[in-house]
Design a protein around this motif. Structure first.
Motif, PDB file in Angstrom:
ATOM      1  N   MET A  62       0.832  -1.214   0.000  1.00  6.20           N
ATOM      2  CA  MET A  62       0.000   0.000   0.000  1.00  6.20           C
ATOM      3  C   MET A  62       0.856   1.249   0.000  1.00  6.20           C
ATOM      4  O   MET A  62       0.543   2.233  -0.690  1.00  6.20           O
ATOM      5  N   HIS A  63       1.941   1.233   0.752  1.00  6.00           N
ATOM      6  CA  HIS A  63       2.832   2.389   0.807  1.00  6.00           C
ATOM      7  C   HIS A  63       3.501   2.621  -0.546  1.00  6.00           C
ATOM      8  O   HIS A  63       3.589   3.763  -1.010  1.00  6.00           O
ATOM      9  N   ALA A  64       3.953   1.560  -1.184  1.00  7.33           N
ATOM     10  CA  ALA A  64       4.580   1.695  -2.496  1.00  7.33           C
ATOM     11  C   ALA A  64       3.585   2.235  -3.521  1.00  7.33           C
ATOM     12  O   ALA A  64       3.920   3.091  -4.350  1.00  7.33           O
ATOM     13  N   ALA A  65       2.353   1.755  -3.455  1.00  7.16           N
ATOM     14  CA  ALA A  65       1.339   2.214  -4.409  1.00  7.16           C
ATOM     15  C   ALA A  65       0.984   3.680  -4.178  1.00  7.16           C
ATOM     16  O   ALA A  65       0.889   4.458  -5.129  1.00  7.16           O
ATOM     17  N   ALA A  66       0.815   4.069  -2.922  1.00  9.37           N
ATOM     18  CA  ALA A  66       0.405   5.448  -2.637  1.00  9.37           C
ATOM     19  C   ALA A  66       1.509   6.450  -2.934  1.00  9.37           C
ATOM     20  O   ALA A  66       1.256   7.491  -3.563  1.00  9.37           O
ATOM     21  N   MET A  67       2.721   6.154  -2.513  1.00  6.32           N
ATOM     22  CA  MET A  67       3.816   7.095  -2.735  1.00  6.32           C
ATOM     23  C   MET A  67       4.172   7.190  -4.216  1.00  6.32           C
ATOM     24  O   MET A  67       4.402   8.280  -4.737  1.00  6.32           O
ATOM     25  N   GLY A  68       4.190   6.049  -4.888  1.00  9.92           N
ATOM     26  CA  GLY A  68       4.493   6.078  -6.315  1.00  9.92           C
ATOM     27  C   GLY A  68       3.423   6.791  -7.112  1.00  9.92           C
ATOM     28  O   GLY A  68       3.712   7.517  -8.065  1.00  9.92           O
ATOM     29  N   ASP A  69       2.177   6.576  -6.740  1.00  6.90           N
ATOM     30  CA  ASP A  69       1.069   7.237  -7.429  1.00  6.90           C
ATOM     31  C   ASP A  69       1.149   8.754  -7.276  1.00  6.90           C
ATOM     32  O   ASP A  69       1.034   9.489  -8.250  1.00  6.90           O
ATOM     33  N   THR A  70       1.360   9.206  -6.051  1.00  7.21           N
ATOM     34  CA  THR A  70       1.400  10.642  -5.797  1.00  7.21           C
ATOM     35  C   THR A  70       2.575  11.298  -6.499  1.00  7.21           C
ATOM     36  O   THR A  70       2.416  12.319  -7.182  1.00  7.21           O
ATOM     37  N   LEU A  71       3.746  10.727  -6.377  1.00  5.87           N
ATOM     38  CA  LEU A  71       4.931  11.324  -6.990  1.00  5.87           C
ATOM     39  C   LEU A  71       4.891  11.217  -8.508  1.00  5.87           C
ATOM     40  O   LEU A  71       5.233  12.167  -9.220  1.00  5.87           O
ATOM     41  N   GLY A  72       4.441  10.085  -9.031  1.00  5.70           N
ATOM     42  CA  GLY A  72       4.365   9.911 -10.478  1.00  5.70           C
ATOM     43  C   GLY A  72       3.373  10.862 -11.122  1.00  5.70           C
ATOM     44  O   GLY A  72       3.646  11.478 -12.161  1.00  5.70           O
ATOM     45  N   ILE A  73       2.199  11.007 -10.512  1.00  7.62           N
ATOM     46  CA  ILE A  73       1.202  11.929 -11.049  1.00  7.62           C
ATOM     47  C   ILE A  73       1.676  13.362 -10.926  1.00  7.62           C
ATOM     48  O   ILE A  73       1.489  14.177 -11.839  1.00  7.62           O
ATOM     49  N   ALA A  74       2.300  13.701  -9.800  1.00 10.32           N
ATOM     50  CA  ALA A  74       2.784  15.074  -9.619  1.00 10.32           C
ATOM     51  C   ALA A  74       3.846  15.430 -10.667  1.00 10.32           C
ATOM     52  O   ALA A  74       3.804  16.515 -11.257  1.00 10.32           O
ATOM     53  N   LEU A  75       4.787  14.522 -10.914  1.00 13.36           N
ATOM     54  CA  LEU A  75       5.812  14.797 -11.925  1.00 13.36           C
ATOM     55  C   LEU A  75       5.224  14.868 -13.329  1.00 13.36           C
ATOM     56  O   LEU A  75       5.575  15.756 -14.114  1.00 13.36           O
ATOM     57  N   SER A  76       4.315  13.953 -13.645  1.00 13.81           N
ATOM     58  CA  SER A  76       3.718  13.961 -14.977  1.00 13.81           C
ATOM     59  C   SER A  76       2.877  15.206 -15.204  1.00 13.81           C
ATOM     60  O   SER A  76       2.963  15.845 -16.265  1.00 13.81           O
ATOM     61  N   MET A  77       2.074  15.580 -14.232  1.00 15.97           N
ATOM     62  CA  MET A  77       1.239  16.780 -14.381  1.00 15.97           C
ATOM     63  C   MET A  77       2.090  18.041 -14.422  1.00 15.97           C
ATOM     64  O   MET A  77       1.783  18.982 -15.165  1.00 15.97           O
TER      65      MET A  77
END
Length: 94
Positions: free
Chosen positions: A40-55
């Motif tokens: 869950m931690h890997a999914a949440a942190m990766g999702d937040t950082l990946g979306i933030a960088l892409s956006m």
């Protein structure tokens, strides 16, 4: 002027690629970890950082204005939560 457009293009592409790399690392982490909380931690942190960088890369490429910045904030659950509290406290005066 052309040089600044190329620099903006290169920075935007680098940020989008970094976001995609973060998504790939997140996918590896979700399938590699055995403990549920680690997944869950890997999914949440990766999702937040990946979306933030892409956006942020898309905002750099297309220019910054108010709707795009709201889209960047609302692309993750934490950002959407902050945006909702801002609307409730500042705009609606709850």
């Amino acid at each position: 002027m052309i040089v600044l457009l190329w620099i903006r293009f290169i920075v935007g592409i680098i940020m989008i690629l970094c976001g995609l790399i973060i998504f790939a690392i997140e996918l590896f982490g979700v399938f590699e970890f055995h403990y549920v909380l680690n997944r869950m931690h890997a999914a949440a942190m990766g999702d937040t950082l990946g979306i933030a960088l892409s956006m942020t890369g898309l905002i750099v490429l297309c220019g910054l204005n108010l709707p795009r910045s709201k889209c960047c904030w609302s692309s993750s659950f934490c950002g959407l939560h902050l945006l909702w509290h801002h609307i409730c406290w500042r705009v609606l005066r709850w």
